[in-house]
Design an enzyme around this catalytic site. Sequence first.
Site, PDB file in Angstrom:
ATOM      1  N   GLU A   6       3.731   5.361  -4.757  1.00  0.00           N
ATOM      2  CA  GLU A   6       4.570   5.575  -5.930  1.00  0.00           C
ATOM      3  C   GLU A   6       6.030   5.872  -5.570  1.00  0.00           C
ATOM      4  O   GLU A   6       6.933   5.631  -6.358  1.00  0.00           O
ATOM      5  CB  GLU A   6       4.012   6.727  -6.776  1.00  0.00           C
ATOM      6  N   ARG A  58       8.188   4.546  -3.385  1.00  0.00           N
ATOM      7  CA  ARG A  58       9.087   3.383  -3.329  1.00  0.00           C
ATOM      8  C   ARG A  58       9.363   2.843  -4.725  1.00  0.00           C
ATOM      9  O   ARG A  58      10.419   2.277  -4.993  1.00  0.00           O
ATOM     10  CB  ARG A  58       8.490   2.320  -2.403  1.00  0.00           C
ATOM     11  N   ASP A  86      -0.847   4.974  -5.187  1.00  0.00           N
ATOM     12  CA  ASP A  86      -0.411   6.042  -4.274  1.00  0.00           C
ATOM     13  C   ASP A  86       0.887   5.669  -3.540  1.00  0.00           C
ATOM     14  O   ASP A  86       1.497   6.509  -2.888  1.00  0.00           O
ATOM     15  CB  ASP A  86      -1.526   6.363  -3.267  1.00  0.00           C
ATOM     16  N   LYS A  98      -6.020  10.355  -3.885  1.00  0.00           N
ATOM     17  CA  LYS A  98      -6.105  10.770  -2.481  1.00  0.00           C
ATOM     18  C   LYS A  98      -7.384  11.584  -2.266  1.00  0.00           C
ATOM     19  O   LYS A  98      -7.874  12.217  -3.200  1.00  0.00           O
ATOM     20  CB  LYS A  98      -4.907  11.673  -2.134  1.00  0.00           C
TER      21      LYS A  98
HETATM   22  N1  BES Z   1       3.563  10.966  -0.488  1.00  0.00           N
HETATM   23  C1  BES Z   1       2.833   9.999   0.252  1.00  0.00           C
HETATM   24  C2  BES Z   1       3.196   9.962   1.720  1.00  0.00           C
HETATM   25  C3  BES Z   1       2.933  11.210   2.515  1.00  0.00           C
HETATM   26  C4  BES Z   1       1.821  11.274   3.324  1.00  0.00           C
HETATM   27  C5  BES Z   1       3.808  12.257   2.507  1.00  0.00           C
HETATM   28  C6  BES Z   1       1.575  12.403   4.084  1.00  0.00           C
HETATM   29  C7  BES Z   1       3.575  13.380   3.259  1.00  0.00           C
HETATM   30  C8  BES Z   1       2.460  13.459   4.054  1.00  0.00           C
HETATM   31  C9  BES Z   1       3.061   8.598  -0.309  1.00  0.00           C
HETATM   32  O1  BES Z   1       3.317   8.546  -1.660  1.00  0.00           O
HETATM   33  C10 BES Z   1       1.827   7.807  -0.043  1.00  0.00           C
HETATM   34  O2  BES Z   1       0.787   8.220  -0.464  1.00  0.00           O
HETATM   35  N2  BES Z   1       1.962   6.695   0.649  1.00  0.00           N
HETATM   36  C11 BES Z   1       0.852   5.853   0.970  1.00  0.00           C
HETATM   37  C12 BES Z   1       1.319   4.425   0.901  1.00  0.00           C
HETATM   38  C13 BES Z   1       0.213   3.403   1.012  1.00  0.00           C
HETATM   39  C14 BES Z   1      -0.726   3.509  -0.155  1.00  0.00           C
HETATM   40  C15 BES Z   1       0.834   2.014   1.075  1.00  0.00           C
HETATM   41  C16 BES Z   1       0.367   6.207   2.372  1.00  0.00           C
HETATM   42  O3  BES Z   1       1.184   6.522   3.224  1.00  0.00           O
HETATM   43  O4  BES Z   1      -0.834   6.201   2.575  1.00  0.00           O
HETATM   44 ZN    ZN Z   2       4.204  10.268  -2.471  1.00  0.00          ZN
HETATM   45 ZN    ZN Z   3       1.555   8.538  -2.843  1.00  0.00          ZN
END
Ligand code: BES
Ligand code: ZN
Ligand code: ZN
Length: 492
Positions: free
Chosen positions: A334, A336, A332, A262
């Site tokens: 992760e 699911r 990222d 990230k």
């Molecule tokens: N933990 C994050 C989602 C998240 C984002 C939680 C902001 C709290 C605040 C999750 O693991 C994630 O990074 N999801 C990605 C998925 C994508 C790569 C398909 C996302 O939402 O960008």
């Molecule tokens: Zn996450």
């Molecule tokens: Zn993530």
Amino acid sequence: MKITAEDEKLEKIRADALALCLFEGEKPAGELEKLDKAVSGAIGETIKLGDFKGKLYEVTSIYTHGKIPVVRIFLVGAGKKGEFDSRIARNIAGAAARRALKTGAKKLAIYLGEHLNAAEIIEGIGLATYEPGLYKTKKEDEGRIEELVLVGRANNQVIKHSQIIVESTNWVRKLISEPANVMTPQALVEEARKLAKTYKFGIEVIDEEEAKKRGFGAFVGVARGSEEPSFLVVLKYKGGGKETLGIVGKGITFDSGGISLKPSKGMWEMKMDMAGAAACLGIMKWVGETRPRLNVITVLPLTENLPSGRALKPGDVVKALNGKTIEITNTDAEGRVVLADALAYAQKLGATYLVDLATLTGAINVALGNVATGIMGRPNSWVEKIVRLGREAGELFWQLPTFRDYKEILKSDIADLDNAPGEGQPNAVTGAGAIAGAMFLLEFVNEKVPLAHLDIAATAWLSTERPYLTKGPTGVGVRTLVKLIESLENGG
Ligand code: BES
Ligand code: ZN
Ligand code: ZN
């Protein structure tokens, strides 16, 4: 906080502040009119001169100059009468409490009147006065409410019940606030162990080696990148009856994104990526305290998501507990992946209803903002039930669809499923990031077992404060699940 109920006249109440809630355009009537007389018409005048308009969460302070035992009166705006509901009632109480904190009032009285009830007030105040500065060595000047006086009808059982909900929710918020160097997977296991001991729950702790042997390939894949030991934890409460509610919580104690790293801006907030697991622990605490007549189990996959030489790489393939293979096109996504194994395991353990709570996607923030929690699942009746109970509990949920057509999103060229559709290859269905998460999870749940997936990514953590809430963790989900358990317990 000590809580008492008093059926005394408002003019006789003794407190540092007395909060009264008034709608837009409402004039003091009945008991309030008598109180207004006792303070020489100061309330009526404040309204007439426009210092208080009754706007939602507006708080105006009036000094009583010793005319009554109360030091000051807070007029608290309840907004438009037609828009009032139980969530707003909680928030009004919260707004009054936050003003009390700022003025240093230690004993706060609240007039219930016709529109407020004890449960809403205790929850609203309990949540509004959560102290966020866990690690401040010098406490800031913000006061503390030591005593709450409910003026009106309130029964002791309701008071006790609401206090347990507040304690459980604020404990969840503390777990979420804790930094990732403290609240490691191991530390969460210890919290689960403490609950098991205190409330005599069954507990199963599966470490990485064991998880690998038993086929939790998806969970183990994510866990590989981290130096901290990872665990899958199960708590089991036997309350009786044929049905078992399974609650599954995403427990990523820090989500750096892994190899699909990230950006650093705001990454620190990813210590909250275990908010789902924390909420499940809070619900189990409530279960332990109140012992409902329903079997409840929780399954928590606990690990960090970090990059390292051993971490999953984009393009890697893992095999979940139910035998399905997953291509990891983005490390990222992760949540699911670990939930896939946890959901499959909850069914193995006999869950007949499932709810998962997960900070799953940034996309849910695009869809619903940080106001309503996204909810998806099947059948509709199960999802709608939770939406309705959420309203009663003071939490907002909004359903997004899971039409069959969205399933296209999950297609991988090499495996059964792609964990981050659109990230690797162009896809037939575009967008719908939050729905994609739900569609993925549904692949791990038997058609006959109802699943509601709560995407709490935007509502578990507030970056700015609200008139009735501190910024930081909200503890979302606990209150609604409490209502759900109560409803299932009563055959609903
Ligand atoms: N933990 C994050 C989602 C998240 C984002 C939680 C902001 C709290 C605040 C999750 O693991 C994630 O990074 N999801 C990605 C998925 C994508 C790569 C398909 C996302 O939402 O960008
Ligand atoms: Zn996450
Ligand atoms: Zn993530």
